[in-house]
Design an enzyme around this catalytic site. Structure first.
Site, short mmCIF file in Angstrom:
data_model
loop_
_atom_site.label_atom_id
_atom_site.label_comp_id
_atom_site.label_asym_id
_atom_site.label_seq_id
_atom_site.Cartn_x
_atom_site.Cartn_y
_atom_site.Cartn_z
N GLU A 1 1.34 4.32 -53.85
CA GLU A 1 2.52 3.90 -53.10
C GLU A 1 2.74 2.41 -53.34
OE1 GLU A 1 3.17 7.04 -49.74
OE2 GLU A 1 2.54 5.11 -48.97
N GLY B 1 9.86 2.11 -47.78
CA GLY B 1 10.67 1.76 -46.61
C GLY B 1 12.08 1.30 -46.95
N SER C 1 9.99 5.62 -51.19
CA SER C 1 11.41 5.92 -51.39
C SER C 1 11.65 7.18 -52.22
CB SER C 1 12.13 4.71 -52.02
OG SER C 1 12.14 3.62 -51.12
N HIS D 1 -2.93 3.01 -45.80
CA HIS D 1 -1.49 2.83 -46.08
C HIS D 1 -1.18 1.33 -46.07
CE1 HIS D 1 2.85 2.82 -45.60
NE2 HIS D 1 2.83 4.03 -46.13
#
Ligand code: 13P
Length: 257
Positions: A168, A174, A215, A96
């Site tokens: 991502e 975030g 998001s 991640h």
């Protein structure tokens, strides 16, 4: 036909009582999820067993957010793939962007962790994504293809059906994130699929589940899931409470029908 994957990493959030509240609220929902949808939840390590015990029976896969590449030994503070499996994990999130940015995760350690996961029978959920700078410089495709190729370097074709990749974009994740448009998300995942075809051939590349994350929320989930290269959604904030997750499941469920 491939299932639609929809799940969430809780990152470093929730207390023990919040986990119990979430599980109590989500289990009646999971019971009704159609077989076309594969649910998954990735809590912090201390809650994995409790969540797995609550949701296993509904076919929800539970995961961990990281593992060590080594099986055991002098690695203070680390957790092995075997330990993750012992407490009920089926998936392990690897690479991640928060781990790449803050905890020195590199393409090479991602590859070592992917191999450790597969060697232990866990499904690696490999996260890749371009930064805002890479996007501005016009090298997003190069950045994500490099991450994918190194993450899966050395894997045998027989292992690929256990691999999940999430695109991502770092700029989309975030509170400060700007959600990718459906076009940008599709473009990223199409690029990844083409790289996988180059590496492993069409048939094997099509077996790999490709998710979009960054998001995702109740207002954009339907448009995102409708994109041809997107097999599922990897959600953060919008699925941290049971109501939010339930709503997303219902949106995606509607799309399936
Ligand atoms: P948000 O959905 O909160 O942007 O987080 C996405 C993510 O990082 C999932 O792994």
């Amino acid at each position: 036909m491939k299932k639609i994957w929809i799940g969430s990493s809780w990152k470093m959030n929730k207390t023990s009582s919040e986990v119990t509240t979430f599980c109590d609220a989500i289990t009646p929902i999971l019971e009704q999820v159609p077989g076309t949808i594969q649910t998954f939840l990735i809590p912090p390590f201390p809650y994995v067993r409790e969540v797995a015990e609550a949701v296993d029976r509904y076919g929800t896969c539970v995961g961990v957010q990281n593992i060590c590449w080594a099986a055991q030994g002098a690695f203070t503070g680390e957790i092995s793939a075997g330990m993750a499996k012992d407490i009920g994990a089926l998936i392990v999130e690897i690479g991640h962007s928060e781990r790449r940015q803050m905890f020195n995760e590199t393409d090479e350690t991602v590859n070592r962790k992917v191999r450790a996961a597969l060697g232990t029978g866990l499904k690696p959920l490999v996260c890749v994504g371009d930064t805002a700078e890479e996007k501005r410089w016009g090298v997003s495709a190069e950045a994500i293809v490099r991450q994918v190729k190194i993450a899966l370097f050395g894997l045998s074709k027989d292992e690929l059906h256990n691999v999940i990749i999430a695109y991502e974009p770092v700029w989309a994740i975030g509170e400060q994130g700007v959600p990718a448009s459906p076009y940008e998300a599709e473009n990223g995942l199409y690029t990844i699929r083409q790289a996988l075809i180059d590496m492993f051939g069409e048939d094997k590349a099509q077996q790999i589940i490709l998710l979009y994350g960054g998001s995702v929320h109740q207002d954009n989930a339907a448009e995102l899931i409708a994109q041809p290269s997107i097999d599922g959604l990897f959600v953060g904030r919008a699925a941290w409470d049971a109501e939010g997750y339930a709503e997303l499941l219902s949106i995606v469920g509607c799309y399936c029908e």
